[in-house]
Design an enzyme around this catalytic site. Structure first.
Site, PDB file in Angstrom:
ATOM      1  N   ASP A  95      57.902 -22.812  -2.987  1.00 34.86           N
ATOM      2  CA  ASP A  95      58.570 -23.938  -2.754  1.00 34.86           C
ATOM      3  C   ASP A  95      59.163 -23.980  -1.216  1.00 34.86           C
ATOM      4  O   ASP A  95      59.516 -23.243  -0.633  1.00 34.86           O
ATOM      5  CB  ASP A  95      60.206 -23.588  -3.490  1.00 34.86           C
ATOM      6  CG  ASP A  95      60.145 -24.259  -4.649  1.00 34.86           C
ATOM      7  OD1 ASP A  95      59.671 -25.280  -4.814  1.00 34.86           O
ATOM      8  OD2 ASP A  95      60.982 -23.766  -5.747  1.00 34.86           O
ATOM      9  N   GLU A 112      61.703 -31.632 -14.620  1.00 31.29           N
ATOM     10  CA  GLU A 112      62.657 -30.868 -14.895  1.00 31.29           C
ATOM     11  C   GLU A 112      63.948 -31.754 -15.510  1.00 31.29           C
ATOM     12  O   GLU A 112      64.207 -32.690 -15.187  1.00 31.29           O
ATOM     13  CB  GLU A 112      63.185 -30.081 -13.751  1.00 31.29           C
ATOM     14  CG  GLU A 112      64.520 -29.238 -14.167  1.00 31.29           C
ATOM     15  CD  GLU A 112      64.757 -28.037 -13.375  1.00 31.29           C
ATOM     16  OE1 GLU A 112      64.046 -27.873 -11.922  1.00 31.29           O
ATOM     17  OE2 GLU A 112      65.731 -27.151 -13.589  1.00 31.29           O
ATOM     18  N   ASP A 148      62.346 -21.364  -5.178  1.00 26.60           N
ATOM     19  CA  ASP A 148      63.680 -21.128  -4.488  1.00 26.60           C
ATOM     20  C   ASP A 148      64.576 -20.877  -5.573  1.00 26.60           C
ATOM     21  O   ASP A 148      65.765 -20.168  -4.963  1.00 26.60           O
ATOM     22  CB  ASP A 148      64.107 -22.341  -3.834  1.00 26.60           C
ATOM     23  CG  ASP A 148      64.310 -23.618  -4.369  1.00 26.60           C
ATOM     24  OD1 ASP A 148      63.965 -23.712  -5.820  1.00 26.60           O
ATOM     25  OD2 ASP A 148      64.676 -24.689  -3.933  1.00 26.60           O
ATOM     26  N   GLU A 192      61.005 -31.179  -3.725  1.00 27.49           N
ATOM     27  CA  GLU A 192      61.752 -32.027  -4.785  1.00 27.49           C
ATOM     28  C   GLU A 192      61.814 -33.460  -4.309  1.00 27.49           C
ATOM     29  O   GLU A 192      62.136 -33.641  -2.904  1.00 27.49           O
ATOM     30  CB  GLU A 192      63.095 -31.354  -4.861  1.00 27.49           C
ATOM     31  CG  GLU A 192      62.747 -30.102  -5.573  1.00 27.49           C
ATOM     32  CD  GLU A 192      64.392 -29.344  -6.077  1.00 27.49           C
ATOM     33  OE1 GLU A 192      65.519 -30.085  -5.795  1.00 27.49           O
ATOM     34  OE2 GLU A 192      64.419 -28.358  -6.170  1.00 27.49           O
TER      35      GLU A 192
HETATM   36  O1  KIV Z   1      62.578 -22.970  -8.036  1.00 25.37           O
HETATM   37  C1  KIV Z   1      62.156 -22.955  -9.205  1.00 25.37           C
HETATM   38  O2  KIV Z   1      61.939 -21.761  -9.806  1.00 25.37           O
HETATM   39  C2  KIV Z   1      61.741 -24.120  -9.644  1.00 25.37           C
HETATM   40  C3  KIV Z   1      61.099 -24.022 -11.099  1.00 25.37           C
HETATM   41  C4  KIV Z   1      62.322 -23.671 -11.893  1.00 25.37           C
HETATM   42  C5  KIV Z   1      60.545 -25.074 -11.644  1.00 25.37           C
HETATM   43  O3  KIV Z   1      61.590 -24.997  -9.204  1.00 25.37           O
END
Ligand code: KIV
Length: 266
Positions: free
Chosen positions: A81, A180, A42, A113
């Site tokens: 995501d 992260e 995302d 998440e």
């Molecule tokens: O949205 C994204 O690109 C991510 C990565 C940075 C792990 O979650």
């Protein structure tokens, strides 16, 4: 052809997993030969749409970018995501939206998440045979709630909480998790505490894999990259040179040249 099981089983290996983000067909085509899995992150909201953070990204955007990446026919798993607001409140809604992503894009799994707080959602999605990649530590979708991007694992209590999150992801059936923005030593401890791979971004070299936002490593973005990014190219500079040269050629009538023109067959 690499699979989700290949990722799941890649724990404590000598060679770490490699992953990068992709939002478009040509980028997925370029990355495919070199990575173990692709993430339709995302981060597309900030990288391609100029948003301040990822909270404005919609399910429809993720589905369209998921489809674009799948058109590259990658030989590695593609994870999409789940955007902010599409899974947190209600586990049935989380499952419905995960199913939409899988059905409409043909991707191999979803990422969301949260650790302990997302246990029910993850269990429900995994029970429906949809592979889930977890994401703990710094969670960009919480940036407004937390008042900024805050590095995690600075205190004993935070480290304990993160280990609990990681164990919860493993118990709930996640095949791996992104870790992260976490203090190096804490990331090591978290990685050692579970039997599923940790994929680090701003975390630790001891993680089972590493992921970056592709445009960051290519030096394509105008904002200064975060500390954890290594820039392997200066594509912003290359673009500037190419466009300046094109503009100069047009203004000096050097472009188009004879070779670019269609002629009547003689
Ligand atoms: O949205 C994204 O690109 C991510 C990565 C940075 C792990 O979650």
């Amino acid at each position: 052809m690499k699979s989700i099981d290949f990722i799941r089983e890649h724990k404590n290996k000598d060679t770490p997993l490699v992953s990068l983000t992709a939002y478009t067909t040509p980028m997925a085509q370029s990355l495919n030969p070199h990575v173990d899995f692709l993430l339709v992150g995302d981060s597309v909201g900030t990288v391609l749409y100029g948003m301040d953070n990822t909270t404005g990204v919609t399910l429809e955007m993720m589905i369209e970018h998921g489809k674009a990446v799948m058109r590259a026919k990658p030989h590695v798993p593609v994870i999409v995501d789940m955007p902010f607001g599409s899974y947190e409140e209600d586990s049935q809604e989380a499952l419905n939206n995960a199913k939409r992503i899988m059905d409409e894009t043909g991707a191999d799994g979803v990422k969301l998440e949260g650790g302990v707080s997302m246990r029910v959602q993850i269990e429900k999605i995994v029970k429906a045979d949809i592979p889930v990649l977890g994401h703990i530590g710094l969670q960009p979708q919480s940036v407004e709630k937390e008042g900024g991007y805050k590095i995690k694992g600075k205190t004993e209590t935070q480290v304990e909480g993160l280990i609990e999150d990681a164990k919860c992801l493993e118990d709930a059936g996640a095949f791996a998790f992104v870790l992260e923005g976490t203090i190096d030593e804490a990331a090591d401890q978290i990685t050692k505490a579970v039997n599923i791979p940790s994929i680090g971004i701003g975390a630790s070299a001891a993680c089972d894999g590493q992921i970056l936002v592709t445009e960051d490593l290519l030096g394509l973005l105008h904002a200064r990259p975060p500390k954890f990014v290594q820039q392997y190219a200066n594509m912003k500079g290359d673009i500037d040179w190419a466009i300046k040269t094109f503009a100069g050629d047009v203004r000096a009538r050097r472009f188009p040249g004879e070779e670019h023109l269609y002629k009547k067959a003689s």
